[in-house]
Enzyme design. Sequence first.
Site: not given
Ligand code: GLA
Length: 352
Positions: A106, A180, A317
């Site tokens: 991210h 997110h 997402e």
């Molecule tokens: C995304 C990732 C997860 C986790 C979340 C945040 O969805 O795929 O594995 O890291 O973000 O906690």
Amino acid sequence: MIPFGLTSSGEPAQLFVLQDRDGAEIALTDYGATLVRWRAPDRRGQLDDVVLGFNRVEAYAAHTAYFGAIVGRYGNRIAHGRFTLDGRTHELATNNAPAGIPCHLHGGRAGFDRKIWASEFRPHPTQPAVTFRLRSPDGDEGYPGNLDVTVTYTLVGAGELQIDYLARSDRATPVNLTNHVYFNLAGEQTESILGHLVTLQASTYLPVDAGMIPTGEVAPVGNTPFDFRAPCRIGERIEHPNEQLRLAAGYDHNFILDPRTDPLAPAGLVFEPQSGRLLEFRTTEPGVQFYTGNFINGSEVGKSGHAYGRRSGFCLETQHFPDSPNQPSFPSTILRPGQTWTSRTVYRLSTR
Ligand code: GLA
């Protein structure tokens, strides 16, 4: 515009509130261009906030689950925090390590979710909007090129929130932007999302390795717990002895959305039987990371004073595939100078 607290470096954050004619209300902050609140009626007309989050920016700065934020420059994982582009290798922060295997997640340590974005509130009787703008400088978190990003949230009516993304760069760079947001359609204070029924127009998904990086295989969902082509409760199969569910501690995988003639045709639905709330999403993106909040652990206390437990929210997402810069068979995520990167996702809340 409402003051929303101070970031750790003392910058003031603001909150913007948008309302539509059906009584729905959305709040956004310029910290991370984050969706903070979405109050929507249930089938009896009772309003509840259906997204996880906090009342002040200080709590956003302290937490690590990306509640409601725009993630970037690259949403999702890049193996070993490294990629080679036009013959040059770039090193990114490794801020995540599933099974002890470091990767980039991210956008890095201070991704787009941790920046104050410039904002422009556009009040409008039927389609109020907020536009957020961010310049990510050359070298930011290891990425090449000055990247200019615009994200516009518009409440378009009929329970629809439209998110439009646009980006331009002066050097070639990977880009994968998404929101997110964690939903709990029974209300953000509700314990679990396991009773929600999910439908995804996806015949294939991307299995991951122990480090949660796609293996490169495009796997059919048929006869697996990943088949959501017909509505299925999230809790129905989440504890099945399936290797992929074990590796991710639940669902945390990229589903490849089936090709649609209209790219904005519905790509998935989530229904919560008690409240009657229905969430539909549409997107121009080729994939969606379906994540069931497996890593939320009760340490974050949300806006109504309730601790968010494991699997108390789910994410859809919309995005390109994880680790695309290292996976030549995946659709490209490289933005080049002179090009404009655009993307649109619509979430619609209604009742049934
Ligand atoms: C995304 C990732 C997860 C986790 C979340 C945040 O969805 O795929 O594995 O890291 O973000 O906690």
